[in-house]
Design a protein around this motif. Structure first.
Motif, PDB file in Angstrom:
ATOM      1  N   VAL A  95       0.846  -1.187   0.000  1.00 13.61           N
ATOM      2  CA  VAL A  95       0.000   0.000   0.000  1.00 13.61           C
ATOM      3  C   VAL A  95       0.882   1.237   0.000  1.00 13.61           C
ATOM      4  N   VAL A  96       0.593   2.159  -0.892  1.00 14.72           N
ATOM      5  CA  VAL A  96       1.263   3.458  -0.906  1.00 14.72           C
ATOM      6  C   VAL A  96       0.218   4.512  -0.560  1.00 14.72           C
ATOM      7  N   LYS A  97       0.479   5.295   0.480  1.00 13.09           N
ATOM      8  CA  LYS A  97      -0.479   6.331   0.873  1.00 13.09           C
ATOM      9  C   LYS A  97       0.243   7.574   1.357  1.00 13.09           C
ATOM     10  N   ARG A  98      -0.447   8.682   1.317  1.00  8.88           N
ATOM     11  CA  ARG A  98       0.083   9.905   1.896  1.00  8.88           C
ATOM     12  C   ARG A  98       0.208   9.723   3.411  1.00  8.88           C
ATOM     13  N   SER A  99       1.321  10.145   3.952  1.00  9.73           N
ATOM     14  CA  SER A  99       1.575   9.965   5.384  1.00  9.73           C
ATOM     15  C   SER A  99       0.528  10.678   6.234  1.00  9.73           C
ATOM     16  N   ALA A 100      -0.036  11.765   5.707  1.00  7.92           N
ATOM     17  CA  ALA A 100      -1.000  12.547   6.474  1.00  7.92           C
ATOM     18  C   ALA A 100      -2.405  11.955   6.451  1.00  7.92           C
ATOM     19  N   LEU A 101      -2.614  10.857   5.720  1.00  9.60           N
ATOM     20  CA  LEU A 101      -3.917  10.204   5.696  1.00  9.60           C
ATOM     21  C   LEU A 101      -4.000   9.229   6.859  1.00  9.60           C
ATOM     22  N   ASP A 102      -4.831   9.531   7.823  1.00  7.46           N
ATOM     23  CA  ASP A 102      -4.977   8.719   9.024  1.00  7.46           C
ATOM     24  C   ASP A 102      -6.204   7.816   8.920  1.00  7.46           C
ATOM     25  N   GLY A 103      -6.226   6.782   9.793  1.00  7.40           N
ATOM     26  CA  GLY A 103      -7.378   5.903   9.895  1.00  7.40           C
ATOM     27  C   GLY A 103      -7.380   4.744   8.926  1.00  7.40           C
ATOM     28  N   PHE A 104      -6.390   4.706   8.025  1.00 14.21           N
ATOM     29  CA  PHE A 104      -6.338   3.612   7.057  1.00 14.21           C
ATOM     30  C   PHE A 104      -5.879   2.331   7.738  1.00 14.21           C
ATOM     31  N   THR A 105      -6.619   1.249   7.523  1.00 12.03           N
ATOM     32  CA  THR A 105      -6.210  -0.074   8.017  1.00 12.03           C
ATOM     33  C   THR A 105      -6.306  -1.061   6.858  1.00 12.03           C
ATOM     34  N   PRO A 106      -5.252  -1.846   6.607  1.00  9.32           N
ATOM     35  CA  PRO A 106      -5.317  -2.863   5.552  1.00  9.32           C
ATOM     36  C   PRO A 106      -6.374  -3.913   5.881  1.00  9.32           C
ATOM     37  N   ASN A 107      -6.854  -4.567   4.854  1.00 11.33           N
ATOM     38  CA  ASN A 107      -7.772  -5.684   5.041  1.00 11.33           C
ATOM     39  C   ASN A 107      -7.260  -6.843   4.198  1.00 11.33           C
ATOM     40  N   PRO A 108      -6.956  -7.984   4.817  1.00 10.62           N
ATOM     41  CA  PRO A 108      -6.321  -9.079   4.065  1.00 10.62           C
ATOM     42  C   PRO A 108      -7.267  -9.888   3.195  1.00 10.62           C
ATOM     43  N   THR A 109      -8.568  -9.588   3.243  1.00 10.58           N
ATOM     44  CA  THR A 109      -9.555 -10.422   2.555  1.00 10.58           C
ATOM     45  C   THR A 109      -9.985  -9.799   1.228  1.00 10.58           C
ATOM     46  N   ASN A 110     -10.888 -10.492   0.541  1.00 13.62           N
ATOM     47  CA  ASN A 110     -11.396  -9.988  -0.731  1.00 13.62           C
ATOM     48  C   ASN A 110     -12.421  -8.874  -0.569  1.00 13.62           C
ATOM     49  N   MET A 111     -12.665  -8.441   0.663  1.00 13.91           N
ATOM     50  CA  MET A 111     -13.538  -7.289   0.884  1.00 13.91           C
ATOM     51  C   MET A 111     -12.777  -5.971   0.750  1.00 13.91           C
ATOM     52  N   THR A 112     -11.455  -6.003   0.742  1.00 11.58           N
ATOM     53  CA  THR A 112     -10.555  -4.869   0.495  1.00 11.58           C
ATOM     54  C   THR A 112     -10.585  -3.840   1.624  1.00 11.58           C
ATOM     55  N   PRO A 113      -9.554  -2.972   1.693  1.00 10.95           N
ATOM     56  CA  PRO A 113      -9.485  -1.980   2.786  1.00 10.95           C
ATOM     57  C   PRO A 113     -10.586  -0.931   2.748  1.00 10.95           C
ATOM     58  N   PHE A 114     -11.317  -0.844   1.639  1.00 11.88           N
ATOM     59  CA  PHE A 114     -12.312   0.216   1.513  1.00 11.88           C
ATOM     60  C   PHE A 114     -13.539  -0.019   2.386  1.00 11.88           C
ATOM     61  N   VAL A 115     -13.644  -1.194   3.015  1.00 13.96           N
ATOM     62  CA  VAL A 115     -14.721  -1.401   3.988  1.00 13.96           C
ATOM     63  C   VAL A 115     -14.535  -0.484   5.190  1.00 13.96           C
ATOM     64  N   GLY A 116     -13.313   0.030   5.388  1.00 12.95           N
ATOM     65  CA  GLY A 116     -13.043   0.933   6.505  1.00 12.95           C
ATOM     66  C   GLY A 116     -12.915   2.386   6.107  1.00 12.95           C
ATOM     67  N   SER A 117     -13.325   2.747   4.874  1.00 13.33           N
ATOM     68  CA  SER A 117     -13.079   4.092   4.354  1.00 13.33           C
ATOM     69  C   SER A 117     -13.829   5.175   5.114  1.00 13.33           C
ATOM     70  N   ALA A 118     -14.880   4.820   5.845  1.00 12.47           N
ATOM     71  CA  ALA A 118     -15.608   5.834   6.622  1.00 12.47           C
ATOM     72  C   ALA A 118     -14.725   6.488   7.672  1.00 12.47           C
ATOM     73  N   PHE A 119     -13.662   5.784   8.097  1.00 10.04           N
ATOM     74  CA  PHE A 119     -12.822   6.264   9.190  1.00 10.04           C
ATOM     75  C   PHE A 119     -11.571   7.000   8.709  1.00 10.04           C
ATOM     76  N   TRP A 120     -11.375   7.117   7.398  1.00  9.69           N
ATOM     77  CA  TRP A 120     -10.184   7.783   6.895  1.00  9.69           C
ATOM     78  C   TRP A 120     -10.343   9.297   7.012  1.00  9.69           C
ATOM     79  N   ARG A 121      -9.261   9.961   7.365  1.00  4.55           N
ATOM     80  CA  ARG A 121      -9.300  11.426   7.402  1.00  4.55           C
ATOM     81  C   ARG A 121      -7.890  11.991   7.308  1.00  4.55           C
ATOM     82  N   TRP A 122      -7.845  13.242   6.883  1.00  6.08           N
ATOM     83  CA  TRP A 122      -6.565  13.934   6.795  1.00  6.08           C
ATOM     84  C   TRP A 122      -6.175  14.468   8.167  1.00  6.08           C
ATOM     85  N   ARG A 123      -4.918  14.285   8.504  1.00  4.41           N
ATOM     86  CA  ARG A 123      -4.403  14.780   9.777  1.00  4.41           C
ATOM     87  C   ARG A 123      -4.462  16.301   9.791  1.00  4.41           C
ATOM     88  N   ALA A 124      -4.940  16.838  10.879  1.00  2.00           N
ATOM     89  CA  ALA A 124      -5.071  18.301  10.987  1.00  2.00           C
ATOM     90  C   ALA A 124      -3.697  18.968  11.046  1.00  2.00           C
TER      91      ALA A 124
END
Length: 546
Positions: A517-546
């Motif tokens: 995974v390559v992401k901007r360091s300031a993007l918080d809340g991202f958690t990998p997901n090892p299954t075929n449901m992909t990490p986007f099941v957790g996208s509600a919790f992603w946010r930019w660091r203030a």
């Protein structure tokens, strides 16, 4: 259900989340404007509260039950009753709890079982209509409908009836015991009855503009280029402080199968996140300012599939010879040393992996001898009765990791007198070829759920069995494995499954991958997901660091 333990994140360099095990291993489109303006770039990052995602594959459909690829976009838009979390444990989403024998959600009834879901109140569809038990029952009927062309109908035939005694209760009655119920059907997503009842789901506008209950709504989809999504203001989920999620205003998905373009757009700041970074680009991205690399676990395996309709490949000696011709070492090195070698279709993180399954060693001399014994002789390309060992070789075009591996395998097969030549396809064409068997040999990747359903791949009528492979004994073993809640019985059947598959060799298991995974360091809340449901099941919790 056993879980995967994931190691923590280190503070510098590459985040390594790849050390996992179900036995608690280690305990521990390339256009800048996307049609939004004539010439400007997409504004990503904190200023616009937007995350721009680079997808390394084309999208065939946004219907989660029809797509032949990972549903990254769909996971941010459509929700199921349950979903696997970052530890591959199932957690409630539109249901209020995961049904179990212990909590009374699962009740054994003769040879079958009943599963009761209590639904979350106050959930709205993106058009403002309430989500109810009628939508769950409709989803079962719609996916089961023989007229609907689905990527998989797994789980639909196991259910004989669904009862909806009230808007927030669903009772599913199964004709058999189904230990993998959470991996199928209602986990991938619920369909809106009020929009789709009486509609041809194969051609419905929903397939390009799905209406879900998830944190983001699709606002535009241009094939081969992008998908635009915006925050759903009526989303049901809130954070611990009571703030309504999601935090982000927009998720923009750019379709960029070219790995060089992907790297360029990460460097230029046009992309904020790539969850499946091609290995040949991953190391080049390491050290970029403001960019973090995460090496995350993935329940996947790469394999070489044989089409049994081909007369030469119907010969088990030819398949065995080809298996002996493959040296996994160069495959791994060609992909940046990210994959790990495997010798079974069950990856080692699962409790039902058999470490003693037959291992087919790299032995080109033995491969040549097997071909000689089978009557394939001659210098250069071997032939029998004037028919050469020449095979069309399918891989997914534009998927850098697969195309690199394909070239290595082509060279290794050439060394034993087999001419394999690339016949790669992209998007819908690749999906159709893979599922219908329009190939001779195929290099592919499967990413599974937390409880893989192997009958999809290897049963005679498996939805993903495009190879024409059939073994009635294996069908019975798979039925036993997927028809009991007893973990010991399932493990015994899984061991037998592996023995049969490594004897029959419908596929050669090669490697198990990680997701880089390559992401901007300031993007918080991202958690990998090892299954075929992909990490986007957790996208509600992603946010930019203030």
């Amino acid at each position: 259900m056993s879980s995967i333990s994931i190691a923590g994140i280190d503070s510098v360099g590459v985040t390594d989340l790849a050390t996992v095990s179900r036995r608690a291993l280690l305990a521990g489109a390339g256009v800048g404007a996307l049609g939004l303006s004539a010439c400007g770039r997409v504004r990503s990052g904190r200023a616009s509260n937007t995350v721009v995602v680079g997808l390394t594959y084309d999208i065939d459909t946004l219907n989660v039950y029809s797509t032949g690829f990972l549903g990254d976009v769909q996971a941010a838009v459509v929700e199921g009753l349950l979903a696997p979390d970052e530890h591959a444990n199932y957690v409630p989403v539109l249901a209020t709890e995961v049904p179990t024998l212990e909590n009374g959600g699962i009740v054994l009834e003769g040879t079958g079982m009943a599963i009761t879901y209590k639904l979350r109140p106050g959930v709205l569809w993106h058009d403002g209509r309430p989500f109810t038990s009628a939508d769950v029952a409709f989803t079962w009927r719609a996916v089961k409908n023989p007229a609907f062309i689905a990527e998989s109908k797994d789980g639909t035939e196991d259910i004989v009836a669904i009862e909806t005694p009230d808007p927030l209760t669903v009772i599913c009655r199964y004709k058999t015991v189904s230990p993998t119920f959470a991996t199928t059907l209602f986990t991938f997503g619920i369909l809106p009855r009020h929009l789709l009842e009486g509609v041809d789901l194969n051609t419905a506008p929903y397939n390009e503009r799905p209406i879900g209950t998830g944190p983001f709504m699709v606002t535009a989809f241009k094939r081969g280029q992008y998908v635009l999504t915006e925050r759903f203001p009526g989303y049901w989920r809130r954070d611990t402080s009571g703030k309504r999620l999601p935090y982000l205003d927009k998720l923009i998905f750019k379709i960029i199968p070219n790995s060089n373009t992907l790297l360029t757009q990460i460097r230029s700041g046009e992309l904020d996140l790539v969850t499946q970074t091609p290995y040949d680009q991953a190391k080049q991205m390491h050290g970029l300012p403001g960019v973090e690399l995460i090496r995350a676990p993935l329940l996947s395996w790469q394999h070489l599939d044989f089409n049994f309709r081909n007369p030469a490949l119907a010969d088990p000696q030819v398949r065995l010879a080809m298996a002996h011709a493959i040296d996994r070492g160069p495959l791994i090195r060609a992909q940046g040393d990210f994959p790990a070698a495997i010798t079974s279709p069950v990856v080692p993180v699962f409790d039902f992996y058999d470490p003693n399954v037959t291992k087919i060693a790299y032995d080109p001399a033995k491969a040549r001898a097997l071909l000689e014994a089978a009557g394939y002789v001659g210098k250069g390309v071997r032939a029998r009765n004037g028919v050469p060992l020449r095979f069309r070789f399918l891989a997914q075009a534009g998927k850098g990791n697969d195309e690199l591996a394909q070239q290595v395998i082509i060279a290794q097969l050439k060394a034993i007198g087999i001419d394999a030549y690339a016949d790669n396809k992209t998007g819908v064409s690749y999906r159709q070829a893979r599922y219908t068997g329009a190939y001779v040999i195929n290099y592919a990747t499967w990413v599974t759920g937390a409880d893989p359903i192997y009958s999809r791949f290897y049963a005679t009528k498996g939805s993903n069995n495009g190879q024409g492979y059939s073994n009635p004994k294996l069908d019975r073993v798979l039925q036993a494995m997927e028809g009991t809640l007893d973990p010991l019985e399932r493990r015994r059947a899984a061991f037998e499954m592996q023995r049969i598959l490594m004897h029959d060799l419908p596929s050669v298991p090669l490697t198990s991958n990680v997701a880089v995974v390559v992401k901007r360091s300031a993007l918080d809340g991202f958690t990998p997901n090892p299954t075929n449901m992909t990490p986007f099941v957790g996208s509600a919790f992603w946010r930019w660091r203030a």
